[in-house]
Design a protein around this motif. Structure first.
Motif, PDB file in Angstrom:
ATOM      1  N   LEU A  46       0.828  -1.211   0.000  1.00  0.00           N
ATOM      2  CA  LEU A  46       0.000   0.000   0.000  1.00  0.00           C
ATOM      3  C   LEU A  46       0.861   1.259   0.000  1.00  0.00           C
ATOM      4  O   LEU A  46       0.501   2.260  -0.639  1.00  0.00           O
ATOM      5  N   SER A  47       1.987   1.225   0.701  1.00  0.00           N
ATOM      6  CA  SER A  47       2.851   2.412   0.698  1.00  0.00           C
ATOM      7  C   SER A  47       3.446   2.661  -0.687  1.00  0.00           C
ATOM      8  O   SER A  47       3.597   3.815  -1.110  1.00  0.00           O
ATOM      9  N   ILE A  50       0.433   4.125  -2.844  1.00  0.00           N
ATOM     10  CA  ILE A  50       0.104   5.516  -2.482  1.00  0.00           C
ATOM     11  C   ILE A  50       1.246   6.451  -2.895  1.00  0.00           C
ATOM     12  O   ILE A  50       1.001   7.557  -3.403  1.00  0.00           O
ATOM     13  N   ILE A  54       0.926   9.645  -5.432  1.00  0.00           N
ATOM     14  CA  ILE A  54       1.336  10.985  -5.003  1.00  0.00           C
ATOM     15  C   ILE A  54       2.385  11.545  -5.955  1.00  0.00           C
ATOM     16  O   ILE A  54       2.347  12.727  -6.312  1.00  0.00           O
TER      17      ILE A  54
END
Length: 120
Positions: A46-47, A50, A54
């Motif tokens: 997930l990091s 994301i 971004i």
């Protein structure tokens, strides 16, 4: 425009252009494959996802945040307060305008650094 500016513009176009979109798509596919096969922790996957969104959407995120912030009015300095001048304070000068004689800094007659004559 100088060469440094052109290099920065080229780097920004490279990071935010179609190449970045292709690399982000490949990264998402790789991370999804790793997640589905159980070889990557969910938090790490997930990091990565994301962070990729971004990175690609940084310009739009910045424009949105800038448009949300209201315009600040220009701050005016308040007028300076007037202070009445009193004339009843003790004067540091004699009436003839001569400055007062300085007090000796040390009253110790045995101080070799005072600069005066020793007192017997």
């Amino acid at each position: 425009m100088n060469s440094v500016g052109q290099a920065v513009d080229w780097l920004v176009a490279l990071i935010s252009g179609p190449l970045a979109g292709v690399l982000l798509t490949l990264a998402i596919a790789f991370v999804a494959f790793e997640l589905l096969s159980g070889r990557m922790a969910m938090r790490r996957g997930l990091s990565v996802l994301i962070g990729g969104f971004i990175l690609v959407g940084a310009f739009d995120i910045a424009q949105t945040l800038i448009s949300v912030i209201p315009e600040r009015p220009t701050l005016r300095t308040p007028p300076a307060a007037t202070v009445p001048i009193r004339d009843d304070y003790p004067r540091t000068f004699s009436p003839d305008g001569a400055p007062p004689k300085p007090e000796p800094a040390h009253n110790n007659p045995f101080d070799p650094y005072a600069g005066g004559q020793p007192v017997n």
